[in-house]
Design an enzyme around this catalytic site. Structure first.
Site, mmCIF file in Angstrom:
data_model
loop_
_atom_site.group_PDB
_atom_site.id
_atom_site.type_symbol
_atom_site.label_atom_id
_atom_site.label_comp_id
_atom_site.label_asym_id
_atom_site.label_seq_id
_atom_site.Cartn_x
_atom_site.Cartn_y
_atom_site.Cartn_z
ATOM 1 N N GLU A 12 0.853 -1.188 0.000
ATOM 2 C CA GLU A 12 0.000 0.000 0.000
ATOM 3 C C GLU A 12 0.884 1.231 0.000
ATOM 4 O O GLU A 12 1.910 1.268 0.682
ATOM 5 C CB GLU A 12 -0.899 -0.027 1.240
ATOM 6 C CG GLU A 12 -1.687 1.211 1.511
ATOM 7 C CD GLU A 12 -2.698 1.542 0.430
ATOM 8 O OE1 GLU A 12 -2.704 2.701 -0.013
ATOM 9 O OE2 GLU A 12 -3.471 0.647 0.048
ATOM 10 N N ASP A 60 -6.476 -3.812 -6.466
ATOM 11 C CA ASP A 60 -7.532 -2.817 -6.263
ATOM 12 C C ASP A 60 -6.921 -1.455 -6.604
ATOM 13 O O ASP A 60 -6.619 -0.659 -5.717
ATOM 14 C CB ASP A 60 -8.049 -2.862 -4.829
ATOM 15 C CG ASP A 60 -9.279 -1.993 -4.619
ATOM 16 O OD1 ASP A 60 -9.751 -1.367 -5.598
ATOM 17 O OD2 ASP A 60 -9.755 -1.926 -3.481
ATOM 18 N N CYS A 87 -13.514 0.163 -9.212
ATOM 19 C CA CYS A 87 -14.689 1.029 -9.098
ATOM 20 C C CYS A 87 -15.012 1.660 -10.449
ATOM 21 O O CYS A 87 -15.973 2.411 -10.559
ATOM 22 C CB CYS A 87 -14.463 2.103 -8.035
ATOM 23 S SG CYS A 87 -13.082 3.195 -8.402
#
Length: 131
Positions: A12, A60, A87
């Site tokens: 991350e 993601d 998304c």
């Protein structure tokens, strides 16, 4: 995920998110997870010791999708399974087309409507490497 795999690695860019994830692992007595702070383009330096045929990559990315540099490294590493969460299904499909050209097949597509009465969805596509 930690119960399904021998080892789990989280990468991350946001160090605060890594700290929260580590805290959650401590709360839940999860010991088989390692976290790295950094950009996704460097992920493969951290996991090159793992056999790609036994590796599942869960992506993601941001709304714009994955960078070309990252996708080249991903295909070169050749994990057996890629789980791609997005998304923005349009940018996701752009990335997926490239992965299909490199030998992946779509195993499953599942949209999630977390935002009823809007045009926004989260879309999960599972890809498997042919052969």
């Amino acid at each position: 995920l930690s119960k399904l795999f021998k080892h789990v690695y989280g990468i991350e860019i946001n160090e605060q998110a890594i700290n929260q994830a580590k805290y959650n692992c401590e709360l839940n007595n999860i010991t088989n997870v390692n976290f790295f702070t950094g950009i996704s383009q460097n992920i493969f330096q951290n996991i090159k010791h793992l056999p790609s045929k036994e590796t599942v990559i869960l992506l993601d990315p941001p709304r714009k999708g994955c960078s070309d540099s990252f996708l080249k490294q991903l295909v070169s590493y050749s994990p057996s399974v890629i789980i791609y969460i997005s998304c923005d299904p349009l940018s996701q499909m752009g990335d997926i087309k490239g992965l299909i050209k490199k030998g992946y097949i779509i195993h499953n597509i599942t949209p999630f409507d977390f935002f009823p009465h809007t045009r926004h969805i989260e879309n999960v596509i599972i890809l498997k490497l042919k052969g």
